[in-house]
Design a protein around this motif. Structure first.
Motif, mmCIF file in Angstrom:
data_model
loop_
_atom_site.group_PDB
_atom_site.id
_atom_site.type_symbol
_atom_site.label_atom_id
_atom_site.label_comp_id
_atom_site.label_asym_id
_atom_site.label_seq_id
_atom_site.Cartn_x
_atom_site.Cartn_y
_atom_site.Cartn_z
ATOM 1 N N HIS A 43 -38.095 23.500 29.600
ATOM 2 C CA HIS A 43 -38.089 23.925 31.001
ATOM 3 C C HIS A 43 -38.063 22.711 31.922
ATOM 4 O O HIS A 43 -38.544 21.634 31.571
ATOM 5 N N SER A 44 -37.542 22.899 33.119
ATOM 6 C CA SER A 44 -37.441 21.796 34.078
ATOM 7 C C SER A 44 -38.818 21.256 34.447
ATOM 8 O O SER A 44 -38.974 20.059 34.685
ATOM 9 N N ASN A 72 -30.611 24.362 36.814
ATOM 10 C CA ASN A 72 -30.606 25.490 35.897
ATOM 11 C C ASN A 72 -29.545 25.266 34.822
ATOM 12 O O ASN A 72 -28.400 24.956 35.125
ATOM 13 N N CYS A 73 -29.927 25.384 33.577
ATOM 14 C CA CYS A 73 -29.037 25.224 32.419
ATOM 15 C C CYS A 73 -28.399 23.834 32.371
ATOM 16 O O CYS A 73 -27.315 23.660 31.831
#
Length: 116
Positions: A43-44, A72-73
């Protein structure tokens, strides 16, 4: 299946200090692995805690790039360096300097051709 419920989920939020400690332990674990290339999916927020602990000696632009919030992604490539030590042992470079460096020199496309 061992559990019917998600035993790892909690409404309680992990503290920043705990996440930073966990990130360092993760780097230590990565450094202990024998593989040369490893894909990490996370996760970030974890990346923010991980990279936020490094970069003090970098130029501001490089530090900001390392520590920025991941999209994101997002796919991000990072090269980790253990500074010649792994698991307390000296590590030889992946590519040692050649015994006889090449003497071949290529001319520039902007220069006159080299005469033979």
């Amino acid at each position: 299946m061992v559990h019917d419920e998600d035993v790892f989920y909690s409404d309680a939020r992990e503290s920043d200090e705990h996440c930073c400690d966990r990130a360092v332990r993760f780097l230590q674990w990565l450094n202990s692995r024998p593989e040369k290339c490893i894909a990490v999916v996370t996760h970030s927020s974890f990346l923010r805690h991980l990279f936020g602990q490094f970069g003090e000696t970098l130029k501001a632009d490089d530090r900001d790039d390392l520590q920025r919030l991941a999209g994101n992604c997002e796919l991000r490539s990072v090269l980790l360096c253990s500074h010649g030590v792994k698991d307390g042992q000296k590590v030889d470079p992946l590519m040692p300097p050649p015994a006889n460096p090449s003497t071949v020199r290529m001319g520039s496309v902007y220069e006159k051709p080299l005469s033979m």
